[in-house]
Design a protein around this motif. Structure first.
Motif, mmCIF file in Angstrom:
data_model
loop_
_atom_site.group_PDB
_atom_site.id
_atom_site.type_symbol
_atom_site.label_atom_id
_atom_site.label_comp_id
_atom_site.label_asym_id
_atom_site.label_seq_id
_atom_site.Cartn_x
_atom_site.Cartn_y
_atom_site.Cartn_z
ATOM 1 N N THR A 101 0.812 -1.223 0.000
ATOM 2 C CA THR A 101 0.000 0.000 0.000
ATOM 3 C C THR A 101 0.843 1.269 0.000
ATOM 4 O OG1 THR A 101 -0.103 0.119 2.430
ATOM 5 C CG2 THR A 101 -1.783 -1.218 1.306
ATOM 6 N N GLY A 102 2.085 1.143 0.450
ATOM 7 C CA GLY A 102 2.930 2.323 0.563
ATOM 8 C C GLY A 102 2.563 3.212 1.732
ATOM 9 N N LYS A 103 1.724 2.697 2.640
ATOM 10 C CA LYS A 103 1.261 3.495 3.778
ATOM 11 C C LYS A 103 1.507 2.739 5.087
ATOM 12 C CE LYS A 103 -2.503 5.572 1.073
ATOM 13 N NZ LYS A 103 -3.973 5.761 0.981
ATOM 14 N N LEU A 104 1.847 3.523 6.120
ATOM 15 C CA LEU A 104 1.978 2.948 7.460
ATOM 16 C C LEU A 104 0.586 2.771 8.058
ATOM 17 C CD1 LEU A 104 4.897 4.963 9.131
ATOM 18 C CD2 LEU A 104 4.876 2.528 8.636
ATOM 19 N N SER A 105 0.213 1.552 8.361
ATOM 20 C CA SER A 105 -1.084 1.326 8.997
ATOM 21 C C SER A 105 -1.038 1.799 10.449
ATOM 22 C CB SER A 105 -1.438 -0.158 8.953
ATOM 23 O OG SER A 105 -0.558 -0.904 9.788
ATOM 24 N N SER A 106 -2.206 2.014 11.015
ATOM 25 C CA SER A 106 -2.275 2.443 12.417
ATOM 26 C C SER A 106 -1.662 1.393 13.339
ATOM 27 C CB SER A 106 -3.732 2.698 12.817
ATOM 28 O OG SER A 106 -4.517 1.514 12.651
ATOM 29 N N LEU A 107 -1.805 0.127 12.991
ATOM 30 C CA LEU A 107 -1.247 -0.935 13.823
ATOM 31 C C LEU A 107 0.270 -0.939 13.750
ATOM 32 C CD1 LEU A 107 -1.569 -3.320 15.696
ATOM 33 C CD2 LEU A 107 -2.059 -4.775 13.713
ATOM 34 N N LEU A 108 0.823 -0.722 12.556
ATOM 35 C CA LEU A 108 2.282 -0.667 12.435
ATOM 36 C C LEU A 108 2.835 0.524 13.208
ATOM 37 C CD1 LEU A 108 4.937 -1.668 11.359
ATOM 38 C CD2 LEU A 108 4.454 -0.531 9.179
ATOM 39 N N ARG A 109 2.138 1.656 13.163
ATOM 40 C CA ARG A 109 2.577 2.816 13.948
ATOM 41 C C ARG A 109 2.607 2.487 15.437
ATOM 42 N NH1 ARG A 109 2.679 7.502 10.993
ATOM 43 N NH2 ARG A 109 1.549 7.470 8.999
ATOM 44 N N ARG A 110 1.593 1.757 15.894
ATOM 45 C CA ARG A 110 1.537 1.412 17.321
ATOM 46 C C ARG A 110 2.677 0.466 17.693
ATOM 47 N NH1 ARG A 110 -3.438 -1.480 20.636
ATOM 48 N NH2 ARG A 110 -2.559 -1.121 22.711
ATOM 49 N N VAL A 111 2.987 -0.492 16.812
ATOM 50 C CA VAL A 111 4.088 -1.415 17.071
ATOM 51 C C VAL A 111 5.407 -0.653 17.145
ATOM 52 C CG1 VAL A 111 5.466 -3.281 16.059
ATOM 53 C CG2 VAL A 111 2.981 -3.464 16.133
ATOM 54 N N LEU A 112 5.639 0.248 16.191
ATOM 55 C CA LEU A 112 6.871 1.037 16.184
ATOM 56 C C LEU A 112 6.989 1.882 17.449
ATOM 57 C CD1 LEU A 112 6.961 2.224 12.460
ATOM 58 C CD2 LEU A 112 8.388 0.460 13.523
ATOM 59 N N THR A 113 5.892 2.473 17.871
ATOM 60 C CA THR A 113 5.905 3.285 19.084
ATOM 61 C C THR A 113 6.251 2.442 20.306
ATOM 62 O OG1 THR A 113 4.269 4.827 18.178
ATOM 63 C CG2 THR A 113 4.524 4.784 20.570
ATOM 64 N N SER A 114 5.655 1.261 20.392
ATOM 65 C CA SER A 114 5.903 0.391 21.552
ATOM 66 C C SER A 114 7.358 -0.062 21.611
ATOM 67 C CB SER A 114 4.975 -0.821 21.515
ATOM 68 O OG SER A 114 5.352 -1.724 20.490
ATOM 69 N N LEU A 115 7.986 -0.183 20.450
ATOM 70 C CA LEU A 115 9.382 -0.617 20.380
ATOM 71 C C LEU A 115 10.363 0.547 20.396
ATOM 72 C CD1 LEU A 115 9.074 -3.426 17.660
ATOM 73 C CD2 LEU A 115 9.129 -3.688 20.150
ATOM 74 N N LYS A 116 9.811 1.774 20.439
ATOM 75 C CA LYS A 116 10.640 2.991 20.418
ATOM 76 C C LYS A 116 11.497 3.070 19.145
ATOM 77 C CE LYS A 116 10.852 3.597 25.444
ATOM 78 N NZ LYS A 116 9.826 2.597 25.741
ATOM 79 N N LEU A 117 10.891 2.695 18.022
ATOM 80 C CA LEU A 117 11.547 2.768 16.717
ATOM 81 C C LEU A 117 10.946 3.926 15.923
ATOM 82 C CD1 LEU A 117 11.614 -1.025 15.768
ATOM 83 C CD2 LEU A 117 13.412 0.311 16.887
ATOM 84 N N LYS A 118 11.775 4.625 15.179
ATOM 85 C CA LYS A 118 11.309 5.789 14.424
ATOM 86 C C LYS A 118 10.777 5.418 13.039
ATOM 87 C CE LYS A 118 14.311 9.200 16.653
ATOM 88 N NZ LYS A 118 15.356 10.245 16.438
ATOM 89 N N HIS A 119 11.389 4.435 12.413
ATOM 90 C CA HIS A 119 11.041 4.105 11.036
ATOM 91 C C HIS A 119 10.773 2.601 10.907
ATOM 92 C CE1 HIS A 119 12.457 8.112 10.055
ATOM 93 N NE2 HIS A 119 13.596 7.839 10.660
ATOM 94 N N ALA A 120 9.962 2.246 9.939
ATOM 95 C CA ALA A 120 9.671 0.836 9.694
ATOM 96 C C ALA A 120 10.940 0.054 9.365
ATOM 97 C CB ALA A 120 8.647 0.699 8.569
ATOM 98 N N ASP A 121 11.875 0.698 8.665
ATOM 99 C CA ASP A 121 13.135 0.022 8.326
ATOM 100 C C ASP A 121 13.900 -0.415 9.573
ATOM 101 O OD1 ASP A 121 12.598 0.345 5.673
ATOM 102 O OD2 ASP A 121 14.064 1.944 5.320
ATOM 103 N N ASP A 122 13.653 0.250 10.698
ATOM 104 C CA ASP A 122 14.352 -0.103 11.938
ATOM 105 C C ASP A 122 13.945 -1.489 12.437
ATOM 106 O OD1 ASP A 122 15.592 2.358 11.904
ATOM 107 O OD2 ASP A 122 14.087 3.297 13.209
#
Length: 333
Positions: A191-212
């Motif tokens: 989709t080329g878009k960050l889903s709300s769930l992926l944003r929540r996962v990144l936040t919980s892991l203290k990661l800034k970018h999906a590539d992290d």
């Protein structure tokens, strides 16, 4: 020192027992070593739990010999030298595994009567058997990892799962966590878009970018990946499409494994399905869905929730051996 070897994984070591314990009146100790934590209970002569404590993870396959011995030494500092002790360990499958555990136990509790088995038998010991004969029991364990055990009243026993997180564990917290990450990055690619769930996962892991996630997942432990499961369960309850896809797939996986166990042990007589592990005890809706699906597939079955750990079952095995001196185990070989 006499050694009485029972069938399967259970070994009984007969020793002169000192009856001593530290701090409280502990007659027997039950130890449940799992992939996330080790739970220990101290039980009085009257069969009452008088002490409970948690320690670090205790999956045998993920511990070195020195780490295993240190874990037991830490437990002994609190629980002393009980008259008898039962222990169930995740990852205990082979004779070599038994020898490793035996050596560590001998060095810490040289005068205690000890029963050693896998973490599945201890859970079964904590749940009363069906009164009717014959019967078929199927245990579903959904902790950090996952495993399914079938046992019949005539001694037939089958295990499905328990292969470790590199080969299996797809129905426990680890499987939910890693499965969700894969679905989320796949969705991002498509989709080329960050889903709300992926944003929540990144936040919980203290990661800034999906590539992290690439570097994080390469270094993350089984428990750390499993720690994402509550987020995925929450997304499932909110009917997030990826949360639904992951959890619904896990539900069907459990039904398939449970049915396979039931069939392979003969599937006769009274049927009892036992739910154990944190994914069931901490996720009530998930447990209810599994229970409903089991009753749909096996209309006459009894479904029992055994709780998160089998420490009390381990203590009961130790107590039983303490009274009788030996026991025949039907643990997995």
């Amino acid at each position: 020192r006499d050694l009485v070897r029972s069938r399967g994984l259970g070994d009984v070591y007969k020793r002169q027992a000192s009856g001593k314990s530290s701090g409280v009146c502990v007659d027997s100790v039950g130890i449940e070593c799992g992939g996330t934590r080790t739970t220990v209970v101290g039980v009085s002569k009257q069969g009452r739990v008088v002490q409970r404590q948690e320690y670090s993870a205790g999956n045998l396959q993920l511990l070195t010999d020195s780490q295993l011995q240190q874990l037991f030494q830490d437990i002994a500092l609190t629980f002393g030298s009980p008259r008898c002790l039962g222990i169930g360990m995740a990852g205990l499958r082979r004779p070599l595994d038994r020898r490793r555990v035996r050596a560590a136990l001998d060095s810490v509790w040289p005068e205690t009567r000890i029963y050693v088995t896998n973490d599945l038998e201890t859970i079964l010991a904590s749940v009363p058997e069906p009164e009717a004969r014959p019967y078929s029991r199927v245990l579903l364990v959904a902790g950090t990892g996952s495993c399914c055990l079938g046992r019949s009243s005539d001694g037939e026993e089958v295990k499905v799962g328990g292969w470790g997180h590199h080969l299996g564990d797809h129905l426990g917290a680890y499987g939910i966590g890693i499965g969700a990450i894969r679905e989320l990055v796949c969705d991002l690619d498509r989709t080329g878009k960050l889903s709300s769930l992926l944003r929540r996962v990144l936040t919980s892991l203290k990661l800034k970018h999906a590539d992290d996630l690439i570097g994080w997942s390469a270094k993350a432990t089984k428990s750390e990946i499993g720690g994402l499961a509550p987020i995925i369960f929450s997304a499932w309850k909110r009917e997030h499409p990826i949360g639904k896809k992951v959890i619904e797939g896990v539900v069907e996986g459990w039904i398939e494994d449970a049915a396979a166990c039931f069939k392979r042990i003969g599937g006769g007589g009274a049927s009892q399905f036992i739910l154990s592990g944190g994914c069931f005890s901490r996720q009530a809706k998930f447990a209810r869905v599994i229970e409903a699906r089991l009753q749909q597939c096996f209309p006459e079955c009894q479904v029992v929730r055994a709780g998160e750990d089998g420490a009390e079952g381990a203590a009961e095995l130790g107590r039983r051996l303490g009274r009788r001196g030996s026991v025949v185990s039907k643990g997995l070989g």
